[in-house]
Design an enzyme around this catalytic site. Structure first.
Site, PDB file in Angstrom:
ATOM      1  N   GLU A 119       0.837  -1.208   0.000  1.00 42.86           N
ATOM      2  CA  GLU A 119       0.000   0.000   0.000  1.00 42.86           C
ATOM      3  C   GLU A 119       0.871   1.258   0.000  1.00 42.86           C
ATOM      4  O   GLU A 119       0.712   2.160   0.831  1.00 42.86           O
ATOM      5  CB  GLU A 119      -0.979  -0.009   1.178  1.00 42.86           C
ATOM      6  CG  GLU A 119      -2.016  -1.113   1.053  1.00 42.86           C
ATOM      7  CD  GLU A 119      -3.162  -1.011   2.058  1.00 42.86           C
ATOM      8  OE1 GLU A 119      -3.156  -0.090   2.904  1.00 42.86           O
ATOM      9  OE2 GLU A 119      -4.078  -1.859   1.989  1.00 42.86           O
ATOM     10  N   GLU A 168      -5.176  -8.560  -0.641  1.00 42.62           N
ATOM     11  CA  GLU A 168      -6.019  -8.214   0.509  1.00 42.62           C
ATOM     12  C   GLU A 168      -7.455  -8.081   0.016  1.00 42.62           C
ATOM     13  O   GLU A 168      -7.748  -7.214  -0.814  1.00 42.62           O
ATOM     14  CB  GLU A 168      -5.564  -6.915   1.182  1.00 42.62           C
ATOM     15  CG  GLU A 168      -4.265  -7.042   1.951  1.00 42.62           C
ATOM     16  CD  GLU A 168      -3.943  -5.823   2.810  1.00 42.62           C
ATOM     17  OE1 GLU A 168      -4.887  -5.149   3.283  1.00 42.62           O
ATOM     18  OE2 GLU A 168      -2.739  -5.552   3.012  1.00 42.62           O
TER      19      GLU A 168
END
Length: 512
Positions: free
Chosen positions: A194, A316
């Site tokens: 991220e 995810e």
């Protein structure tokens, strides 16, 4: 041509049997080529809440079977569903984790503050050796995410050398001093996590350059060719995908994608157990957005990589609700209902059907965090409805994808509507066909008539996961409320398959 002609005949209408909604399904068994990678069924375990500590890794004093401090009843449950890979140490935690703090004698390891998840103090007793021993016990591949956000190129490079080099160097000598003679040969390697957010708040242009810099020093060693996975987009950030594909292209093995199904909104996500039909169908509509995301990101990837070399890695995904009342809000502990099982089954059907591009995925998270497979309470463990979906769907791992076309009735509640039925199908190396069917409709059974082109079969058997309400859960007091049962409402008519698919159900059929 046979498949297209058959499909055009069958999709003239949706039938109605005594007012009961019906669906038409066509499965193409002519010369299947695409493999559904087993790595689509991967899991994710971050240093977050009670996932590692008090999940996989327990106190010496706990009265439960364990090896060192690894909890073996959790290991055995995960081995049963054949998890293919495990992602670690994060997540956001990965970009504040320094691997050297987690090796060597445990009493000498420095403590650290987990600033992302509650500012708790960790003793680093669970580090590289412990994680890789866990993967060995599970029989799965490790997937390690390296620190780009607060780490250095040298730090990542040296970690890879420590893991994978079989020659003589200061790091291999250190590894041997710490009890490991031979390298682990870890191949799945995330270059940051991220990076658009908690991993550094980078632009895609800046991250592209960082990836190339870090990846240049992430070396391949004998028997350990790295599968380097770049930070991909957050949900529908299509510009991020475009920039990364343009600047990095096939120099990466995979591009990640993160997307969570949030029933309400990020400020008030909604209860895991207390919700009505309007919130249920809204949740399922958000879950089905994964189809749009995978399709659109894949289209961008196709522009720069028409041969499909770069994997889309959805590392995810899952449902994210409010935490259970009375628990630490930073620990993300939530219960798991039949709704969550339907989210899992639907999402896995989407991944299966996009197996030409989706080569890996990781549910968030394995134990005691978010959409867990397993919950623990002292020396008790609880298998969630989501766990049983992975158990039923393991038959798809490394099987050949059978393309499908489905003409599904709509499920409507209030002003929201979604396709009631979603499906994926595969054929394993023994020629056995497996069909996973999901009925999202909360009220109606649906009759599905399936034509199987190019498939010869004699018998059908199946299992079903269902319950009377979408809010039903397994609890420590009542652990078997939502568990699989034998399914008998499927029959052969000619070469067609007729299935009476109950409301709120996941069914996996085996045709031989």
């Amino acid at each position: 041509m046979k498949f297209k002609l058959l499909a055009s005949i069958l999709f003239c209408s949706i039938l109605s049997v005594s007012g009961q909604p019906s669906a038409r399904l066509v499965i193409n068994g002519y010369d299947p080529k695409t493999i559904i990678s087993k790595h689509i069924y991967g899991q994710f375990s971050e240093h977050l809440g009670r996932c590692i500590y008090d999940g996989f890794w327990v106190n010496d004093s706990m009265n439960t079977p364990k090896k060192d401090r690894i909890r073996l009843d959790v290991v055995e449950a995960l081995k049963k569903i054949k998890i293919p890979n495990l992602r670690w140490p994060g997540g956001c935690f990965a970009d504040e984790y320094h691997w050297r703090d987690g090796i060597g004698p445990r009493k000498q390891r420095p403590m650290m503050i987990n600033t992302n998840w509650g500012n708790v103090t960790e003793d680093n007793s669970f580090g590289t050796h412990e994680f890789l021993e866990l993967c060995s016990l599970l029989g799965c591949e490790p997937y390690i995410t390296g620190n780009v956000g607060s780490g250095t190129v040298e730090e990542m490079s040296k970690w890879i050398e420590y893991l994978n080099f079989d020659g003589l160097s200061p790091l291999t000598t250190l590894r041997k001093e710490n009890g490991r003679d031979k390298p682990w040969n870890v191949k799945f390697w995330g270059v940051g996590n991220e990076s658009w957010g908690c991993g550094g708040n980078m632009t895609p242009e800046f991250y592209s350059d960082q990836f190339k810099r870090y990846a240049a020093f992430a070396k391949n060693y004998q028997n350990a060719t790295l599968h380097k996975i770049a930070t991909g987009p957050n949900s529908e950030d299509y510009n991020w995908t475009d920039v990364i594909m343009k600047n990095i292209g096939t120099r990466m093995w995979g591009l990640s994608l993160h997307y969570y199904t949030v029933p309400r909104n990020w400020d008030a996500k909604g209860s895991a157990t207390n919700f009505d039909e309007k919130e249920y169908i809204t949740t399922m509509k958000k879950c089905l957005k994964m189809e749009e995301l995978v399709t659109k990101h894949s289209t961008i990837m196709d522009k720069y990589d028409p041969s499909g070399k770069v994997a889309l890695v959805v590392d995810e995904w899952g449902i994210w609700t409010d935490v259970e009342p009375g628990t630490n809000p930073a620990f993300l502990y939530q219960q798991n209902s039949l709704r969550d099982a339907l989210v899992a089954a639907t999402t896995l059907n989407i991944f299966n059907n996009h197996a030409a591009r989706v080569k890996m995925a990781n549910l968030a998270q394995t134990v005691n965090v978010l959409q867990s497979l397993i919950l623990t309470k002292g020396n008790q463990i609880l298998l969630t409805p989501t766990y049983y979906v992975f158990d039923l769907y393991k038959v798809h791992q490394d099987a050949h994808l059978l393309p499908i076309q489905i003409n599904s009735p709509e499920y409507i509640a209030g002003d929201v509507k979604v396709p009631a039925v979603n499906v994926s199908a595969s054929q394993d190396s023994d020629g056995v066909v497996h069909i996973s069917l999901v009925n999202l409709d909360a009220n109606k059974k649906i009759t599905i008539t399936t034509s199987l082109g190019g498939i010869s079969w004699k018998s059908v058997e199946g299992q079903i996961l269902s319950a009377s309400k979408f809010t039903d859960i397994n609890s420590f007091e009542h652990p078997n409320t939502v568990v699989p049962a034998n399914f008998k409402a499927a029959k052969k008519e000619g070469n067609d398959l007729i299935v009476e698919l109950p409301a709120l159900s996941v069914v996996v059929l085996t045709l031989k």
